[in-house]
Design an enzyme around this catalytic site. Structure first.
Site, PDB file in Angstrom:
ATOM      1  N   ASP A 140      -4.305   4.236  33.357  1.00  0.00           N
ATOM      2  CA  ASP A 140      -3.492   5.201  32.623  1.00  0.00           C
ATOM      3  C   ASP A 140      -2.586   5.896  33.633  1.00  0.00           C
ATOM      4  OD1 ASP A 140      -2.495   7.428  31.290  1.00  0.00           O
ATOM      5  OD2 ASP A 140      -4.365   7.828  30.209  1.00  0.00           O
ATOM      6  N   HIS A 141      -1.319   5.601  33.573  1.00  0.00           N
ATOM      7  CA  HIS A 141      -0.398   6.102  34.601  1.00  0.00           C
ATOM      8  C   HIS A 141      -0.125   7.607  34.458  1.00  0.00           C
ATOM      9  CE1 HIS A 141       2.111   5.813  37.951  1.00  0.00           C
ATOM     10  NE2 HIS A 141       2.792   4.724  37.679  1.00  0.00           N
TER      11      HIS A 141
END
Ligand code: CAO
Length: 451
Positions: free
Chosen positions: A423-424
């Site tokens: 999850d950036h």
């Protein structure tokens, strides 16, 4: 007054259950299918809905009671109150009596209420109206399934409301005791969704995703429509939610597991003696935990406020298991503290429980990170979807002998393809790069797992 004693139904084989919640009080007016009590066996939680509308006269159990006998009394109801109230109001009356819904009226054989399918209840029977107290058993119950229980803990009326409003339970957070989903939670969710949609239509954000129209495939050939299992529906909702909410990045690397594999094979006889199958997955889980301890950013969960996250200091890892009913993810706790034999044993036990449909809610909760291994099936790589609220997942593909340059010549090495999706919003490329590099190093030289 006609009173009815509501009794414990057929509990589907459960020998002893505990009363964990009394959902009504003496004097309450009860609607048909409103939850009276919640029972819990060692496998599942079961809500006992009212088979009749009426007024609660007496509670015949209390929280903490253990019930072992089918037919044991739970609640005494005055059903005459409901049947009186159910009579149509005379015209032109000024009285302010409550407006009744069909649910509040006593069912007749011709008007059997619909089945609340989500909790597996059978249709109700018509109620005999007698002057003296009679006993009414709730129809046989199917316990709320584990996957249902993990994400859907709500009473029948709330389920009905959700169905009517097209609300997917997977998207609603319960604010009641033990995470129970209340009517107010459904209303709040609908309100929020409408607000998001209107901000989307004004160009202020939001997904605004056009629906894919249904196609009549029978025009093109023989086909059939099949119902999805509960697990498949839940997986679809979870994947969709993650896909829409999480900005995914996936990075790839190969670990040289030549030495790991020869060590593992050298333990074959010991594994047979212990009756434990030691596969690469145990090593991978262990290496993931060690690398997570050193790279704690991947062990966070972002909050919906977009301003805070939780940093976890424990290392529980989920393991995707392919089952005939769908994908399940049991969680192995404290992976960092367990030996490879303990992990291998737990992998076998949990995978078997998943395939036999015997996982408990507890078995599936609390994961920090997930490993999805398709190694036994094949493939060179894939991009797994983050299992929210976790922020990273490792995909494992099939190890293969490949030529590697050792500085002077190509040598055959056993290479394990790994893909890390993250999850950036929480994990940067730098975090993920360091994590992956350490993971590859640990699997390439498992002496690092001892340090
Ligand atoms: N490369 C090559 N061989 C591998 C391997 C890999 N990465 N991983 C496992 N193997 C081998 C094992 O060593 C074993 O072979 P041997 O008997 O010769 O040792 C064989 O494959 C079978 O392994 P297994 O499947 O019985 O056990 P496992 O520990 O590898 O996997 C489990 C357990 C539960 C992870 C797996 O059975 C499973 O269900 N995987 C599917 C996960 C999934 O569906 N992911 C997708 C999620 S997103 O849709």
């Amino acid at each position: 007054m006609a009173s009815e004693i509501i009794v414990v139904p057929d509990l589907g084989g459960a020998e002893e259950v505990e009363v964990i919640e009394i959902s009504v009080a003496v004097g309450d007016m009860i609607e048909l299918e409103q939850t009276l009590v919640v029972l819990e066996s060692d496998k599942a939680t079961m809500e006992i809905p009212a088979p009749l509308a009426g007024k609660v006269l007496k509670l015949l159990v209390k929280e903490g009671d253990k019930i072992t006998v089918e037919g044991a009394p739970l609640v005494e109801l005055d059903v005459a109150v409901a049947s009186d109230a159910a009579k149509p109001e005379p015209e032109n009356t000024e009285s302010s009596s409550v407006e009744l819904t069909t649910e509040q009226q006593l069912p007749t054989p011709a008007a059997v209420p619909s089945v609340p399918e989500a909790i597996g209840l059978q249709p109700k029977v018509a109620v005999p109206q007698e002057k003296t107290a009679t006993k009414t058993a709730v129809p046989p119950l199917t316990p709320v399934t584990q996957e249902d229980q993990a994400s859907v803990y709500a009473g029948p009326l709330v389920r009905k409301l959700a169905r009517e409003m097209g609300v997917d339970f997977a998207n609603v957070k319960g604010s009641g005791p033990r995470g129970r989903i209340l009517k107010e939670d459904i209303q709040a969710y609908v309100k929020q969704t409408i607000a998001q949609q209107s901000s989307s239509s004004t160009g202020a954000g939001g997904a605004g995703i056009p629906a894919v129209p249904d196609t009549d495939f029978s025009k093109f050939g023989d086909c059939e429509v099949l119902a999805m299992t509960k697990i498949e529906k839940l997986t679809a909702a979870n994947m969709h939610r993650s896909w829409l909410n999480v900005p995914h990045v996936t990075q790839f690397d190969d670990a040289d597991i030549t030495e790991l594999e020869s060590f593992r094979k050298s333990l074959k006889a010991e594994g047979e003696a212990r009756q434990v199958k030691l596969t690469p997955v145990a090593f991978i889980l262990k290496a993931c935990a060690v690398a997570l301890a050193h790279n704690p950013v991947l062990n966070r969960s972002i909050h919906s406020d977009g301003a805070t996250y939780t940093q976890k200091h424990y290392l529980h890892i989920g393991m995707a298991v392919d089952t005939p009913r769908g994908l399940m993810v049991p969680v192995i706790r404290d992976v960092d503290k367990k030996s490879l034999w303990q992990l291998a044993e737990e992998i076998g036990v949990l995978a078997a429980k998943a395939r036999d449909g015997k996982l408990t809610v507890n078995d599936m909760q609390g994961g920090c990170f997930t490993v999805s291994s398709l190694g036994a099936m094949g493939g060179q790589g894939f991009t797994p979807i983050v299992n929210t609220p976790q922020v990273a997942i490792l995909g494992v593909s099939k190890a293969q002998i490949k030529p590697q340059w050792d500085g002077s010549e190509f040598v055959p090495r056993n290479m394990l393809p790994l893909s890390l999706s993250y999850d950036h919003r929480v994990v940067n490329g730098g975090h993920a790069g360091r994590y992956m590099t350490e993971l590859v190093a640990l699997l390439s030289d498992i002496r690092g797992l001892l340090l």
